[in-house]
Design a protein around this motif. Structure first.
Motif, PDB file in Angstrom:
ATOM      1  N   PRO A 214       0.650  -1.348  -0.093  1.00 27.00           N
ATOM      2  CA  PRO A 214       0.019  -0.133   0.125  1.00 27.00           C
ATOM      3  C   PRO A 214       0.737   1.273   0.050  1.00 27.00           C
ATOM      4  O   PRO A 214       0.494   2.213  -0.243  1.00 27.00           O
ATOM      5  CB  PRO A 214      -0.937   0.031   1.187  1.00 27.00           C
ATOM      6  CG  PRO A 214      -0.909  -1.478   1.660  1.00 27.00           C
ATOM      7  CD  PRO A 214       0.471  -2.212   1.048  1.00 27.00           C
ATOM      8  N   ASP A 215       1.967   1.242   0.413  1.00 25.05           N
ATOM      9  CA  ASP A 215       2.768   2.498   0.559  1.00 25.05           C
ATOM     10  C   ASP A 215       3.580   2.811  -0.705  1.00 25.05           C
ATOM     11  O   ASP A 215       4.511   3.783  -0.675  1.00 25.05           O
ATOM     12  CB  ASP A 215       3.930   2.361   1.786  1.00 25.05           C
ATOM     13  CG  ASP A 215       4.702   1.225   1.945  1.00 25.05           C
ATOM     14  OD1 ASP A 215       4.818   0.530   0.824  1.00 25.05           O
ATOM     15  OD2 ASP A 215       5.742   1.109   2.692  1.00 25.05           O
ATOM     16  N   GLY A 216       3.609   2.153  -1.685  1.00 25.02           N
ATOM     17  CA  GLY A 216       4.169   2.170  -2.968  1.00 25.02           C
ATOM     18  C   GLY A 216       5.349   1.413  -3.033  1.00 25.02           C
ATOM     19  O   GLY A 216       5.968   1.398  -4.153  1.00 25.02           O
ATOM     20  N   THR A 217       5.720   0.590  -2.174  1.00 25.45           N
ATOM     21  CA  THR A 217       7.003  -0.147  -2.065  1.00 25.45           C
ATOM     22  C   THR A 217       6.314  -1.542  -2.594  1.00 25.45           C
ATOM     23  O   THR A 217       5.329  -1.845  -2.837  1.00 25.45           O
ATOM     24  CB  THR A 217       7.605  -0.493  -0.697  1.00 25.45           C
ATOM     25  OG1 THR A 217       6.736  -1.122  -0.082  1.00 25.45           O
ATOM     26  CG2 THR A 217       8.185   1.013  -0.386  1.00 25.45           C
ATOM     27  N   THR A 218       7.336  -2.664  -3.061  1.00 17.91           N
ATOM     28  CA  THR A 218       6.992  -3.931  -3.448  1.00 17.91           C
ATOM     29  C   THR A 218       7.969  -4.953  -2.552  1.00 17.91           C
ATOM     30  O   THR A 218       8.917  -4.938  -2.522  1.00 17.91           O
ATOM     31  CB  THR A 218       7.203  -4.103  -5.052  1.00 17.91           C
ATOM     32  OG1 THR A 218       6.888  -3.082  -5.584  1.00 17.91           O
ATOM     33  CG2 THR A 218       6.822  -5.233  -5.452  1.00 17.91           C
ATOM     34  N   ARG A 219       7.080  -5.921  -2.301  1.00 17.75           N
ATOM     35  CA  ARG A 219       7.919  -6.983  -1.688  1.00 17.75           C
ATOM     36  C   ARG A 219       8.246  -8.078  -2.657  1.00 17.75           C
ATOM     37  O   ARG A 219       7.201  -8.402  -3.714  1.00 17.75           O
ATOM     38  CB  ARG A 219       6.918  -7.752  -0.422  1.00 17.75           C
ATOM     39  CG  ARG A 219       7.664  -9.054   0.113  1.00 17.75           C
ATOM     40  CD  ARG A 219       6.814  -9.739   1.152  1.00 17.75           C
ATOM     41  NE  ARG A 219       6.516  -8.872   2.388  1.00 17.75           N
ATOM     42  CZ  ARG A 219       5.456  -8.284   2.748  1.00 17.75           C
ATOM     43  NH1 ARG A 219       4.588  -8.591   1.722  1.00 17.75           N
ATOM     44  NH2 ARG A 219       5.595  -7.483   3.578  1.00 17.75           N
ATOM     45  N   VAL A 220       9.487  -8.375  -2.780  1.00 18.57           N
ATOM     46  CA  VAL A 220       9.911  -9.190  -3.762  1.00 18.57           C
ATOM     47  C   VAL A 220      10.517 -10.564  -3.189  1.00 18.57           C
ATOM     48  O   VAL A 220      11.151 -10.623  -2.268  1.00 18.57           O
ATOM     49  CB  VAL A 220      11.292  -8.665  -4.684  1.00 18.57           C
ATOM     50  CG1 VAL A 220      11.672  -9.729  -5.457  1.00 18.57           C
ATOM     51  CG2 VAL A 220      10.652  -7.235  -5.366  1.00 18.57           C
ATOM     52  N   THR A 221      10.178 -11.668  -3.490  1.00 23.22           N
ATOM     53  CA  THR A 221      10.335 -12.966  -2.851  1.00 23.22           C
ATOM     54  C   THR A 221      10.806 -13.762  -4.329  1.00 23.22           C
ATOM     55  O   THR A 221      10.395 -13.952  -5.322  1.00 23.22           O
ATOM     56  CB  THR A 221       9.017 -13.495  -2.467  1.00 23.22           C
ATOM     57  OG1 THR A 221       8.456 -13.070  -1.509  1.00 23.22           O
ATOM     58  CG2 THR A 221       9.489 -15.149  -2.074  1.00 23.22           C
ATOM     59  N   GLU A 222      12.233 -14.226  -3.790  1.00 27.83           N
ATOM     60  CA  GLU A 222      12.944 -15.179  -4.975  1.00 27.83           C
ATOM     61  C   GLU A 222      12.887 -16.522  -4.155  1.00 27.83           C
ATOM     62  O   GLU A 222      13.192 -16.582  -2.919  1.00 27.83           O
ATOM     63  CB  GLU A 222      14.434 -14.838  -5.162  1.00 27.83           C
ATOM     64  CG  GLU A 222      15.225 -15.601  -5.846  1.00 27.83           C
ATOM     65  CD  GLU A 222      16.372 -15.290  -6.232  1.00 27.83           C
ATOM     66  OE1 GLU A 222      17.310 -15.854  -6.740  1.00 27.83           O
ATOM     67  OE2 GLU A 222      17.019 -14.315  -5.676  1.00 27.83           O
ATOM     68  N   THR A 223      12.693 -17.627  -4.810  1.00 20.75           N
ATOM     69  CA  THR A 223      12.648 -18.826  -4.544  1.00 20.75           C
ATOM     70  C   THR A 223      13.352 -19.963  -5.466  1.00 20.75           C
ATOM     71  O   THR A 223      13.142 -19.712  -6.888  1.00 20.75           O
ATOM     72  CB  THR A 223      10.833 -19.327  -4.487  1.00 20.75           C
ATOM     73  OG1 THR A 223      10.221 -18.389  -3.614  1.00 20.75           O
ATOM     74  CG2 THR A 223      10.836 -20.828  -3.776  1.00 20.75           C
ATOM     75  N   PHE A 224      14.032 -20.827  -4.661  1.00 19.35           N
ATOM     76  CA  PHE A 224      14.845 -21.921  -5.637  1.00 19.35           C
ATOM     77  C   PHE A 224      13.713 -22.952  -5.138  1.00 19.35           C
ATOM     78  O   PHE A 224      13.915 -23.495  -3.928  1.00 19.35           O
ATOM     79  CB  PHE A 224      16.109 -22.265  -4.980  1.00 19.35           C
ATOM     80  CG  PHE A 224      16.703 -23.385  -5.324  1.00 19.35           C
ATOM     81  CD1 PHE A 224      17.030 -23.592  -6.831  1.00 19.35           C
ATOM     82  CD2 PHE A 224      17.131 -24.502  -4.657  1.00 19.35           C
ATOM     83  CE1 PHE A 224      17.403 -24.618  -7.323  1.00 19.35           C
ATOM     84  CE2 PHE A 224      17.532 -25.682  -5.016  1.00 19.35           C
ATOM     85  CZ  PHE A 224      17.878 -25.684  -6.561  1.00 19.35           C
ATOM     86  N   ASP A 225      13.205 -23.578  -6.178  1.00 18.17           N
ATOM     87  CA  ASP A 225      12.023 -24.628  -5.895  1.00 18.17           C
ATOM     88  C   ASP A 225      12.673 -25.913  -6.499  1.00 18.17           C
ATOM     89  O   ASP A 225      12.804 -26.009  -7.724  1.00 18.17           O
ATOM     90  CB  ASP A 225      10.764 -24.177  -6.275  1.00 18.17           C
ATOM     91  CG  ASP A 225       9.637 -25.397  -6.251  1.00 18.17           C
ATOM     92  OD1 ASP A 225       9.956 -26.416  -5.836  1.00 18.17           O
ATOM     93  OD2 ASP A 225       8.642 -25.105  -6.905  1.00 18.17           O
ATOM     94  N   TYR A 226      13.049 -26.948  -5.699  1.00 17.13           N
ATOM     95  CA  TYR A 226      13.516 -28.183  -6.072  1.00 17.13           C
ATOM     96  C   TYR A 226      12.456 -29.203  -5.706  1.00 17.13           C
ATOM     97  O   TYR A 226      12.932 -30.517  -5.891  1.00 17.13           O
ATOM     98  CB  TYR A 226      14.906 -28.469  -5.556  1.00 17.13           C
ATOM     99  CG  TYR A 226      15.050 -28.570  -4.205  1.00 17.13           C
ATOM    100  CD1 TYR A 226      15.188 -29.857  -3.441  1.00 17.13           C
ATOM    101  CD2 TYR A 226      14.945 -27.284  -3.350  1.00 17.13           C
ATOM    102  CE1 TYR A 226      15.517 -29.876  -2.396  1.00 17.13           C
ATOM    103  CE2 TYR A 226      15.240 -27.492  -2.089  1.00 17.13           C
ATOM    104  CZ  TYR A 226      15.466 -28.654  -1.626  1.00 17.13           C
ATOM    105  OH  TYR A 226      15.656 -28.909  -0.073  1.00 17.13           O
ATOM    106  N   SER A 227      11.398 -28.815  -5.399  1.00 13.28           N
ATOM    107  CA  SER A 227      10.391 -29.969  -4.930  1.00 13.28           C
ATOM    108  C   SER A 227       9.932 -31.025  -6.407  1.00 13.28           C
ATOM    109  O   SER A 227       9.323 -31.958  -5.967  1.00 13.28           O
ATOM    110  CB  SER A 227       9.087 -29.243  -4.783  1.00 13.28           C
ATOM    111  OG  SER A 227       8.370 -28.567  -5.619  1.00 13.28           O
ATOM    112  N   ALA A 228       9.934 -30.710  -7.624  1.00 13.90           N
ATOM    113  CA  ALA A 228       9.675 -31.746  -8.454  1.00 13.90           C
ATOM    114  C   ALA A 228      10.742 -32.424  -8.923  1.00 13.90           C
ATOM    115  O   ALA A 228      10.808 -33.465  -9.887  1.00 13.90           O
ATOM    116  CB  ALA A 228       9.391 -30.699  -9.837  1.00 13.90           C
ATOM    117  N   SER A 229      12.071 -32.349  -8.361  1.00 21.22           N
ATOM    118  CA  SER A 229      13.114 -33.259  -8.565  1.00 21.22           C
ATOM    119  C   SER A 229      12.830 -34.533  -7.960  1.00 21.22           C
ATOM    120  O   SER A 229      12.574 -34.891  -6.792  1.00 21.22           O
ATOM    121  CB  SER A 229      14.317 -32.629  -7.972  1.00 21.22           C
ATOM    122  OG  SER A 229      15.400 -33.489  -8.185  1.00 21.22           O
TER     123      SER A 229
END
Length: 146
Positions: free
Chosen positions: A97-112
């Motif tokens: 809401p304050d004009g900022t952005t939450r950025v989430t980076e994920t390394f997903d190895y669940s399909a391995s």
């Protein structure tokens, strides 16, 4: 039970569109890569989209080339790519809401099928450290350009 995902987040003082522009430009990836493995010679489109392929020179002990394909894409909100392996690198952008952005980076190895090998090789913790170095670099890159 492990989720077989490693995620970290950062709040960036910029709109999601501006951050997404950087993430969707494969030629800019070496600027914010915190792993130290992404090198030059980026090949591919100027801007990524669903199904787009891009390649780069990498170095993890020895040099090699890798080609990635975008497998999830929602403009200004989500981009995910993978190479020949089933693991994925996912970026999610959540405008706040304050004009900022939450950025989430994920390394997903669940399909391995060999997730145990990832764990034995220490990839989840190594990728966590890389994400923890990448996100501040992305934050500074975007905020300094403002």
């Amino acid at each position: 039970m492990a989720t077989k995902k490693v995620s970290r987040s950062v709040v960036i003082a910029a709109p999601a569109e501006k951050i997404f522009d950087v993430l969707a430009s494969p030629h800019r990836h070496p600027e914010f890569d915190g792993s130290g493995t992404v090198k030059g010679q980026i090949r591919g489109p100027e801007r990524l989209e669903l199904g787009a392929e891009f390649g780069m020179d990498m170095r993890l002990g020895v040099g090699y080339r890798i080609t990635n394909r975008v497998v999830e894409f929602a403009p200004d909100r989500l981009i995910t790519w993978r190479h020949f392996g089933p693991h994925r690198w996912r970026w999610e952008l959540e405008p706040l809401p304050d004009g900022t952005t939450r950025v989430t980076e994920t390394f997903d190895y669940s399909a391995s099928r060999v997730a145990f090998a990832y764990q034995l090789a220490g990839l989840p913790s190594r990728n966590a450290r890389s994400i923890e170095q990448t996100l501040p670099r992305l934050k500074h890159l975007v905020e300094d350009a403002a």
